[in-house]
Design an enzyme around this catalytic site. Structure first.
Site, PDB file in Angstrom:
ATOM      1  N   GLY A 103       1.870  -2.562  -9.076  1.00  0.00           N
ATOM      2  CA  GLY A 103       2.015  -2.794  -7.634  1.00  0.00           C
ATOM      3  C   GLY A 103       1.539  -1.632  -6.790  1.00  0.00           C
ATOM      4  O   GLY A 103       1.163  -0.577  -7.299  1.00  0.00           O
ATOM      5  N   LYS A 126      -3.260   4.241   2.503  1.00  0.00           N
ATOM      6  CA  LYS A 126      -2.999   4.790   1.168  1.00  0.00           C
ATOM      7  C   LYS A 126      -2.342   6.155   1.342  1.00  0.00           C
ATOM      8  O   LYS A 126      -2.894   7.025   2.012  1.00  0.00           O
ATOM      9  CB  LYS A 126      -4.303   4.917   0.377  1.00  0.00           C
ATOM     10  CG  LYS A 126      -4.102   5.443  -1.041  1.00  0.00           C
ATOM     11  CD  LYS A 126      -5.318   5.187  -1.890  1.00  0.00           C
ATOM     12  CE  LYS A 126      -5.211   5.870  -3.245  1.00  0.00           C
ATOM     13  NZ  LYS A 126      -6.415   5.609  -4.056  1.00  0.00           N
ATOM     14  N   ASP A 273      -5.872  -3.066 -12.999  1.00  0.00           N
ATOM     15  CA  ASP A 273      -5.253  -2.998 -11.674  1.00  0.00           C
ATOM     16  C   ASP A 273      -6.201  -2.342 -10.668  1.00  0.00           C
ATOM     17  O   ASP A 273      -5.947  -2.396  -9.468  1.00  0.00           O
ATOM     18  CB  ASP A 273      -3.924  -2.242 -11.715  1.00  0.00           C
ATOM     19  CG  ASP A 273      -4.037  -0.884 -12.373  1.00  0.00           C
ATOM     20  OD1 ASP A 273      -4.514  -0.822 -13.516  1.00  0.00           O
ATOM     21  OD2 ASP A 273      -3.681   0.128 -11.737  1.00  0.00           O
TER      22      ASP A 273
HETATM   23  P1  AMP Z   1      -4.018   4.422 -10.022  1.00  0.00           P
HETATM   24  O1  AMP Z   1      -4.398   4.547 -11.457  1.00  0.00           O
HETATM   25  O2  AMP Z   1      -4.181   5.678  -9.214  1.00  0.00           O
HETATM   26  O3  AMP Z   1      -4.717   3.279  -9.372  1.00  0.00           O
HETATM   27  O4  AMP Z   1      -2.446   4.139  -9.953  1.00  0.00           O
HETATM   28  C1  AMP Z   1      -1.763   3.337 -10.849  1.00  0.00           C
HETATM   29  C2  AMP Z   1      -0.410   2.949 -10.305  1.00  0.00           C
HETATM   30  O5  AMP Z   1       0.364   4.099  -9.964  1.00  0.00           O
HETATM   31  C3  AMP Z   1      -0.451   2.079  -9.059  1.00  0.00           C
HETATM   32  O6  AMP Z   1       0.620   1.174  -9.133  1.00  0.00           O
HETATM   33  C4  AMP Z   1      -0.242   3.088  -7.956  1.00  0.00           C
HETATM   34  O7  AMP Z   1       0.272   2.516  -6.788  1.00  0.00           O
HETATM   35  C5  AMP Z   1       0.756   4.040  -8.604  1.00  0.00           C
HETATM   36  N1  AMP Z   1       0.719   5.390  -8.002  1.00  0.00           N
HETATM   37  C6  AMP Z   1      -0.245   6.322  -8.154  1.00  0.00           C
HETATM   38  N2  AMP Z   1       0.057   7.436  -7.458  1.00  0.00           N
HETATM   39  C7  AMP Z   1       1.249   7.207  -6.857  1.00  0.00           C
HETATM   40  C8  AMP Z   1       2.100   7.972  -5.996  1.00  0.00           C
HETATM   41  N3  AMP Z   1       1.817   9.209  -5.619  1.00  0.00           N
HETATM   42  N4  AMP Z   1       3.243   7.383  -5.578  1.00  0.00           N
HETATM   43  C9  AMP Z   1       3.576   6.132  -5.940  1.00  0.00           C
HETATM   44  N5  AMP Z   1       2.829   5.384  -6.751  1.00  0.00           N
HETATM   45  C10 AMP Z   1       1.671   5.897  -7.205  1.00  0.00           C
HETATM   46 MG    MG Z   2      -4.861   1.753  -8.536  1.00  0.00          MG
END
Ligand code: AMP
Ligand code: MG
Length: 521
Positions: A103, A126, A273
């Protein structure tokens, strides 16, 4: 705050079931595609950069973008009338493994804006704070990664690569703590919020999550809503619509990765994702641009071990991701043949695009089988010679087919030794290429034109982004503004801007942020 004359029509939340609970308490969300959650206000929102082109696209005039409300809205401290913030629910395969519910952990959509031309654009912050999907993390983003997303979104668009766009970069005035290399050295960094813009941010993982839970009702609602909103041409396709929809997703994904290969872009985290259902480049994290051509290069240090997301394997990874999506969508099909057809469509379209790109990059009227082999030989030389990909292709443009010389390629070499080592191979190859050009039907002017449109002069080289970031961290945004300007015309040689077309300087070779990036952002 004054009511703004903006029109919102928030169909994602209008058409799809939402979470009953609101607010950011971390939880498992079942039977719902989204959760209502407000951005968390920041200390001192300040507009650091704006893409005026995106503002124009959205119909946001200077009266709005220059007003003090603008950084407040796009930093997460205020809403325009009609905005109804939500975080989307999705899952995904990360590095080859099913990861369950993920999510929007730090992305919050504000609404779907209807632009004056009738186009629909979802606006998404973001780094806007915690959501039900933040798990243990803070929901924030640091300035360096926000600059990288802001600049690269716009750079990709101008390169002709399908991508989400970026409207604004807002500094928050709050510090964000990150351990950049996960080595026990956390540091406070400036925080920022980017407003991303796309027709939709739906991902492969949006469908994988309900499928993994056996929630076929939600899966079907998502598919129908996605087709109605984002693939309206298919709405009347009746029983064929899911098949045609999947085929289009496969086709768009094939075109997307072919573009990445053409311009030397490595996404870095091709988890499902992070794959857009619209075939857009999405979620700019530890991405990178190939300097010296190397199909095995990955900028992502988090992936250094498995090296799953290397430059050269992106088409195969995209295909694998599509097989995951096919699996997720299979409950919507009585017969899986159309899913296989869609996957075959990926292969066919990708092969076709590859050939078109070979013809365009070499300046040929058409690409024959021998030209495919000629490209493979050329790329092998680039790799063996450690030659800069962008400069080497532009260097070919200077070649005189009557008198081929290696001179035009000299700028592309990183080392005299490597140049020496591959010189005989380069010379032999250039002879072959020159003969091929002499036999081709395009004249010199047409050839130059084709090549100039397929081989960029300026890409967002990792070290260029890093220079602008280091300046920005000192409070000087001029580097970001200049880069944004240069990258608006990536195929045109711009006087006085040789710096931005130059190869990687020595200081950047093994520097964090340039050749090594982590997921910490
Ligand atoms: P990504 O690989 O950066 O696309 O992130 C994978 C998952 O981790 C997604 O569900 C993002 O929303 C979550 N995510 C990454 N960084 C953060 C953060 N600083 N705070 C909350 N969720 C994060
Ligand atoms: Mg992502």
């Amino acid at each position: 705050m004054d009511t703004q004359p903006l029109r919102f029509d928030n169909r994602f939340i209008g058409d799809l079931p939402g979470d009953e609970e609101t607010g950011p308490r971390v939880r498992e969300v079942r039977g719902a595609a989204w959760s209502s959650v407000m951005p968390t206000p920041v200390a001192a929102p300040q507009l650091l950069a704006l893409s005026t082109e995106v503002a124009d696209l959205l119909g946001l005039g200077p009266d709005l973008t220059d007003s003090p409300d603008f950084p407040r809205v796009f930093g997460g401290n205020a809403l325009y009338a009609g905005m109804q913030p939500w975080a989307a629910n999705y899952g995904g395969h990360q590095f080859g493994h099913w990861a369950g519910q993920l999510g929007d952990g730090r992305a919050i959509s504000l609404g779907e804006l209807l632009a004056p031309d009738g186009a629909r654009w979802e606006l998404q912050l973001k780094g806007a704070g915690r959501t039900p999907y933040s798990r243990g993390a803070d929901g924030r983003a640091v300035l360096r990664s926000s600059i990288r997303e802001f600049l690269c979104s716009e750079a990709m668009h101008h390169l002709g690569v399908p991508t989400t766009r970026a409207l604004s970069l807002v500094g928050t005035g709050d510090a964000v703590v990150r351990d950049m290399f996960y080595d026990g050295h956390p540091k406070a960094e400036p925080g920022a919020v980017v407003c991303r813009v796309a027709p939709s941010f739906i991902r492969f993982g949006t469908f994988e999550l309900p499928a993994s839970r056996g929630d076929v009702a939600l899966l079907r609602q998502l598919a129908d809503a996605c087709i109605a909103r984002d693939f309206p041409a298919l709405a009347d396709a009746g029983a064929q619509r899911y098949a045609q929809w999947f085929a289009q997703i496969c086709e768009r994904t094939a075109i997307l990765v072919a573009h990445w290969m053409r311009v030397g872009f490595v996404h870095g985290v091709m988890n499902t994702d992070n794959m857009s259902i619209l075939g857009l480049t999405i979620d700019y994290g530890p991405y990178g641009w190939v300097d010296d051509y190397d199909p095995d290069w990955t900028p992502n240090t988090t992936d250094a071990q498995g090296r799953r997301y290397r430059f050269g394997t992106q088409p195969q990874v995209a295909y694998w991701n599509l097989t995951r999506l096919a699996q997720a969508l299979s409950p919507l099909f009585d017969d899986v043949a159309p899913l296989h057809d869609g996957l075959a469509r990926f292969q066919a379209v990708h092969a076709q695009r590859e050939r078109e790109d070979i013809a365009a990059k070499f300046g040929l009227a058409q690409c024959g089988d021998d030209d495919v082999a000629m490209m493979a030989a050329w790329l092998q030389i680039l790799q063996d010679g450690e030659m800069d990909m962008t400069l080497a292709f532009r260097g070919l443009m200077a070649l005189d087919p009557q008198a081929p010389s290696v001179q035009g390629l000299d700028a592309a070499f990183y080392s005299a030794e490597r140049r020496e080592a591959v010189l005989p191979a380069v010379q032999a190859w250039l002879q072959q290429y020159a003969a091929r050009l002499r036999a081709d039907t395009l004249d010199a002017a047409m050839r130059q034109q084709r090549m100039a449109a397929a081989n960029p002069v300026y890409v967002l080289r990792n070290w260029l982004a890093q220079e602008a970031i280091e300046q920005a961290e000192q409070g000087d945004m001029s580097g970001v503004h200049t880069l944004l300007e240069v990258l608006r015309h990536p195929y045109d040689v711009q006087p006085g801007r040789a710096h931005f077309a130059g190869k990687r300087p020595d200081w950047a070779r093994d520097k964090a942020g340039c050749s090594m990036l982590s997921c910490s952002s």
